[in-house]
Design an enzyme around this catalytic site. Structure first.
Site: not given
Lengths: 292, 292
Positions: B171, B239
């Site tokens: 990811k 983030k």
């Protein structure tokens, strides 16, 4: 059938010229390395002693040269194309050069009544040999229509982008996106590798989502296999990134990531890796992260 | 059918939980915002008063939380999952968090005899609603096989990447490549725009060659249309870039371009544009180049 002049028979120009000959065109050619060209192309072509002479013998003159200075020299230099042109001629520069230089050439030839097109290509040596080049064109529609039969012999994905210089701008965009995407894939793959993760599985998973790209597919595989044989060299891509950066400087568009990737290419040049494939941005990452 | 606990019913978690209910699973849920959840999901679920209670009532506990600290709090905090587990339970964290945190959770639960998987997703709210999420999984194969019926309800492209943390690493790679590619497209499109070239034609020409990517296709169109409605926000992507940069710092992998793009995202946050779509890297370029 129009008579074609072809100037610049390097890695790209030579197979392109061969495809035109195969299609039945008669060619007058020029390259600074006359001997090599003559040997290679045998008696199927006329070899001219100057760009001027090429222009005098041709209806359409095509140039395929390394960079802006060479195009300027061939057009404006002693014995240059501009000395041999007549008003019905069409000039097509298929080199990848600065859009500003393309417009300069366009203007100078236009003053002599000659239309020109900038028509840089994408697809590399394989695309040149197999006649599958993408061709991005800038110039007038009439000139584009006249050149189209020739473009159709050389490539597949042929698009008139806009007026003079627009073909080069599209190519600049192409080279920026390709270079930065290779860097993105390199950073991701080397991070995963150093984390001890199976990078092939990561690549496969990512190809199914938003991270999908031709670059992740092709150059991602090269980086995983550490296969840095060109392909398209760092040296040449660095030249193209420079065109992007100079254009950004001219137009006051700050290109932070383009500059970063160009500087990584400089790092590769400085360790003597300029002749590696541009996926060698992964090779540099491996060195920086000490994973190779 | 195994009993499922679901913790974290935000933009992503809520539609995912709904898909599980639709498939016939009985759910025990927890979220700090209990009222909202109860109203939304009516009487189809049990609402627990703590993550601990969720664990006590469930065979499989799924978490879908904003970031690493929330996952740690839910697992290790007072009334946390770890207080309610029994050895046959399976823990699946589908949040996008630091790979190092995933491994920390894995180890702590393993000591109590509980297997866990990190299974971050890609595809956004639409993917969650339409059950087309890509799911990148880290953990043991047995645990993966046990979770697969659930994953098949939630998504489409489901890949076991490797051991614990490997799903998060995939990811991280995804988010790096997506972020940097958006920046690449933004720099190229705004340069072409300021040069006065038809950017739509450039995009179309480039989609046929090496510069092709899902990002050029989707986010390229957004940038051209100046459509910055999310989608996936700058705030959340920033983030994720931080997870990449922290992982790079831990492993000593210098991520120059990732850092550059993260800093461009900071520029967007500083002008209050954190809730725009991540293609707003193009919006920032427009501001920097004064073309908007």
């Amino acid at each position: 059938m129009e008579k074609i002049g072809f100037i610049g028979l390097g890695i790209m120009g030579l197979p392109m010229a061969k495809n035109l000959i195969k299609a039945g065109y008669s060619l007058t050619i020029f390259d600074i390395n006359t001997k090599a060209i003559e040997t290679l192309m045998k008696e199927k072509v006329e070899v001219a002693e100057s760009p001027k002479r090429v222009a005098e013998c041709s209806d359409i003159v095509i140039t395929m040269l390394p960079d802006s200075p060479e195009v300027k020299l061939v057009v404006f230099g002693p014995g240059g194309v501009i000395e041999g042109i007549s008003s019905e001629m069409l000039f097509i520069d298929m080199s990848t050069i600065a859009p500003a230089t393309s417009r300069e050439v366009y203007k100078a030839l236009k003053e002599k009544g000659v239309e020109s097109l900038d028509a840089p290509v994408s697809g590399g040596e394989v695309g040149a040999i197999e006649a599958t080049l993408s061709i991005m064109v800038g110039g007038l529609e009439d000139a584009f229509d006249r050149a189209l039969p020739i473009f159709n012999i050389l490539g597949k994905n042929i698009v008139l982008i806009g007026k003079s210089g627009a073909g080069q701008m599209a190519k600049v965009c192409n080279q920026m996106i390709v270079g930065i995407t290779i860097q993105a894939v390199a950073e991701a793959m080397i991070l995963a590798k150093k984390a001890g993760v199976d990078v092939s599985k990561v690549r496969k998973a990512l190809l199914g989502g938003f991270a999908q790209s031709k670059i992740l597919e092709l150059h991602g595989k090269r980086i995983i296999d550490q296969n840095y044989k060109p392909g398209f060299t760092i040296k040449l891509h660095r030249k193209d990134m420079n065109i992007a950066l100079e254009t950004g400087r001219d137009l006051l568009v700050p290109l932070s990531t383009t500059a970063m990737v160009a500087s990584n290419m400089d790092a590769l040049l400085s360790i003597g890796s300029g002749d590696m494939d541009h996926s060698a941005l992964g090779f540099l990452m491996e060195k920086l992260a000490n994973t190779n």
